[in-house]
Design a protein around this motif. Sequence first.
Motif, short mmCIF file in Angstrom:
data_model
loop_
_atom_site.label_atom_id
_atom_site.label_comp_id
_atom_site.label_asym_id
_atom_site.label_seq_id
_atom_site.Cartn_x
_atom_site.Cartn_y
_atom_site.Cartn_z
N LEU A 128 11.10 8.17 6.65
CA LEU A 128 12.48 7.73 6.42
C LEU A 128 12.54 6.35 5.78
O LEU A 128 13.31 6.14 4.84
CB LEU A 128 13.25 7.73 7.75
CG LEU A 128 13.48 9.11 8.38
CD1 LEU A 128 14.14 8.96 9.74
CD2 LEU A 128 14.33 9.97 7.46
N VAL A 129 11.73 5.44 6.26
CA VAL A 129 11.71 4.09 5.69
C VAL A 129 11.13 4.12 4.28
O VAL A 129 11.67 3.48 3.37
CB VAL A 129 10.88 3.13 6.58
CG1 VAL A 129 10.75 1.77 5.94
CG2 VAL A 129 11.49 3.03 7.97
N GLY A 130 10.06 4.86 4.10
CA GLY A 130 9.41 4.93 2.79
C GLY A 130 10.30 5.49 1.71
O GLY A 130 10.26 5.05 0.57
N ARG A 131 11.13 6.45 2.06
CA ARG A 131 12.04 7.03 1.07
C ARG A 131 13.03 6.00 0.56
O ARG A 131 13.46 6.06 -0.59
CB ARG A 131 12.80 8.21 1.67
CG ARG A 131 11.93 9.43 1.83
CD ARG A 131 12.76 10.60 2.25
NE ARG A 131 12.05 11.33 3.29
CZ ARG A 131 12.60 12.18 4.12
NH1 ARG A 131 13.89 12.40 4.08
NH2 ARG A 131 11.88 12.80 5.02
N CYS A 166 10.22 2.94 -1.25
CA CYS A 166 9.29 3.26 -2.34
C CYS A 166 10.04 3.60 -3.62
O CYS A 166 11.11 4.19 -3.60
CB CYS A 166 8.40 4.43 -1.94
SG CYS A 166 7.27 4.01 -0.62
N THR A 167 9.40 3.24 -4.72
CA THR A 167 9.97 3.53 -6.03
C THR A 167 9.11 4.56 -6.74
O THR A 167 8.03 4.94 -6.27
CB THR A 167 10.01 2.25 -6.88
OG1 THR A 167 8.66 1.82 -7.12
CG2 THR A 167 10.79 1.15 -6.18
N PHE A 168 9.58 4.98 -7.90
CA PHE A 168 8.82 5.92 -8.71
C PHE A 168 7.49 5.29 -9.13
O PHE A 168 6.47 5.98 -9.21
CB PHE A 168 9.63 6.33 -9.93
CG PHE A 168 8.91 7.31 -10.81
CD1 PHE A 168 8.78 8.63 -10.43
CD2 PHE A 168 8.32 6.91 -12.00
CE1 PHE A 168 8.11 9.55 -11.22
CE2 PHE A 168 7.64 7.80 -12.80
CZ PHE A 168 7.54 9.13 -12.42
N ASP A 169 7.48 3.99 -9.39
CA ASP A 169 6.23 3.31 -9.78
C ASP A 169 5.20 3.38 -8.67
O ASP A 169 4.00 3.50 -8.93
CB ASP A 169 6.51 1.85 -10.13
CG ASP A 169 7.30 1.71 -11.43
OD1 ASP A 169 7.23 2.63 -12.26
OD2 ASP A 169 7.99 0.69 -11.59
N ASP A 170 5.64 3.30 -7.41
CA ASP A 170 4.72 3.44 -6.28
C ASP A 170 4.09 4.83 -6.27
O ASP A 170 2.89 4.98 -6.04
CB ASP A 170 5.44 3.20 -4.96
CG ASP A 170 5.98 1.79 -4.84
OD1 ASP A 170 5.38 0.87 -5.42
OD2 ASP A 170 7.02 1.63 -4.18
N LEU A 171 4.91 5.83 -6.52
CA LEU A 171 4.41 7.20 -6.55
C LEU A 171 3.45 7.39 -7.73
O LEU A 171 2.42 8.05 -7.59
CB LEU A 171 5.58 8.19 -6.66
CG LEU A 171 5.22 9.67 -6.67
CD1 LEU A 171 4.48 10.06 -5.41
CD2 LEU A 171 6.47 10.52 -6.85
#
Length: 66
Positions: free
Chosen positions: A15-18, A21-26
């Motif tokens: 829940l926190v990560g969503r 986090c950004t697309f760059d992290d992914l």
Amino acid sequence: MQGEIAETLHFMVSLVGRRVCTFDDLLSCSEKITLFSDEEDKILEAHEDVPPSQPQFEHQQFNILQ
């Protein structure tokens, strides 16, 4: 490295990560997975090129119940 990737992906779907986090992290995580996969492929290819090992000694049978 596998543990780091697993932890990162686990955090991203939390829940926190969503929210954080950004697309760059992914993208960074997917690049690590790709690098890891390429290294594993190189190892497997090198293993396939090696001839099968030959037994060092002939097969012997021991009758230990006599």
